[in-house]
Design an enzyme around this catalytic site. Structure first.
Site, PDB file in Angstrom:
ATOM      1  CB  CYS A 114      19.442  14.588  13.268  1.00  0.00           C
ATOM      2  SG  CYS A 114      19.719  13.109  14.297  1.00  0.00           S
ATOM      3  CG  HIS A 251      15.096  15.249  12.976  1.00  0.00           C
ATOM      4  ND1 HIS A 251      15.310  14.035  12.378  1.00  0.00           N
ATOM      5  CD2 HIS A 251      15.738  15.199  14.177  1.00  0.00           C
ATOM      6  CE1 HIS A 251      16.053  13.278  13.170  1.00  0.00           C
ATOM      7  NE2 HIS A 251      16.322  13.965  14.266  1.00  0.00           N
ATOM      8  CG  ASN A 281      16.346  10.382  15.489  1.00  0.00           C
ATOM      9  OD1 ASN A 281      16.622  10.564  14.317  1.00  0.00           O
ATOM     10  ND2 ASN A 281      16.797  11.164  16.466  1.00  0.00           N
TER      11      ASN A 281
END
EC number: 2.3.1.180
Length: 324
Positions: A114, A251, A281
């Site tokens: 990520c 993020h 996500n």
């Protein structure tokens, strides 16, 4: 004069299929309310059968080039942040390079889960300020739906597929914090936390792609602490602080992590770009997706000061301070 890596264009792509939270109620012991309350996610996009990470990346890249008013011939190289490549090798970047018709320059992938797009931006910045390249495509693209355990309600409801891209070009600045472009980067990792977020397969271990596994509560605590720390560290490197920021572009993992980080930094949520409700996500794609949406909605404007921060498996985390 100081050489800066300046954003010239931005673009994104999301697969056509949208999966609302209510769809999971048919197969899992979960509900729309449970998912929203714990993550802030309402829906996510899922790649079609046969649609690959390189396809998503290529579509986002073309939009970024169009936004910049450039063609593939203007690009010296491209970096793709991804943990879900089409193949073990070659890289997604070389596949995108081919699809764009690039017969010169270079392409390579960056894998920091990520945090991948932050790592890719830092690498692109280094290539530009060192004179190795003048114009680069930096892409985050993922098909995390391919590594989901669809029986695990604690993970499969959280992730989605998508891609975002930036075009960065070298420009001379005066060396002050008023310069456009990347002003500072901060990168970190600590392998002791591997078990908090990992995939239980791989080429040299199981010979399979494996499925994503996560320890949600411990990861949450690490995320808020480390994201706050890295954002403030990058700002300090740039000679700035929280009060100078126009936007946080984080993020997009979980609304509670985003809110917790903003609170620790003293930044109101009105100055945070939030897309997690619509995308879930998307790992390395989440920050460029959020940037593209922020621009499209008229929030992020030229001259605005941004900090972007991310944390992912490894654990790996980092941040970039950027004047748009």
């Amino acid at each position: 004069m100081t050489l800066r890596a300046v954003v010239k264009g931005v673009g994104h792509y999301l697969p056509e299929r949208i999966v609302e939270n209510s769809e999971f109620e048919k197969t899992l012991d979960t509900s729309d309310e449970w998912i929203r309350t714990r993550s802030g996610i309402e829906r996510r996009h899922i790649a079609a059968e046969g649609q690959t990470t390189s396809d998503l990346a290529m579509r986002a890249a073309r939009k970024a080039l169009e936004d910049a008013g450039l063609t593939a011939d203007d690009i010296d190289g491209l970096l793709v942040a991804t943990s879900t490549p089409d193949l073990t090798f070659p890289s997604v970047a070389t596949m995108v390079q081919n699809e764009l018709g690039m017969t010169r320059g270079f392409g390579f992938d960056v894998q920091a889960v990520c945090a991948g797009f932050i790592y890719a931006l830092a690498n692109a910045n280094a290539l530009i300020v060192s004179g190795q390249a003048k114009t680069l495509l930096v892409i985050g693209a993922e098909t995390f739906s391919r590594i989901m355990d669809w029986t695990d309600r604690s993970t499969c409801v959280l992730f989605g597929d998508g891609a975002g891209a930036l075009v960065l070009s070298a420009e001379e600045g005066n060396g002050s914090t008023d310069d456009r472009g990347i002003l500072a980067c901060d990168l970190n990792s600590d392998g002791r936390y591997r078990e908090m977020l990992y995939v239980d397969g791989g080429v040299s271990s199981t010979g399979t792609s494996g499925k994503l596994r996560m320890q949600g509560n411990p990861l949450f605590r690490q995320a808020v602490e480390k994201l706050t720390w890295t954002a403030e560290a990058a700002l300090a490197k740039a000679g700035l602080d929280d009060s100078d920021l126009d936007w946080i572009v984080p993020h997009q993992a979980n609304i509670r992590i985003i809110q917790g980080t903003a609170k620790k930094m003293g930044i109101p949520m009105e100055r945070v770009i939030v897309t997690v409700q619509d995308h879930g996500n998307t790992s390395a794609a989440s920050i460029p997706l959020a940037m593209a949406v922020g621009v499209a909605e008229g929030k992020i404007k030229q001259g605005d000061l941004l900090v972007s921060e991310a944390i992912g498996g490894g654990l790996a985390w980092g941040s970039v301070v950027l004047r748009w």
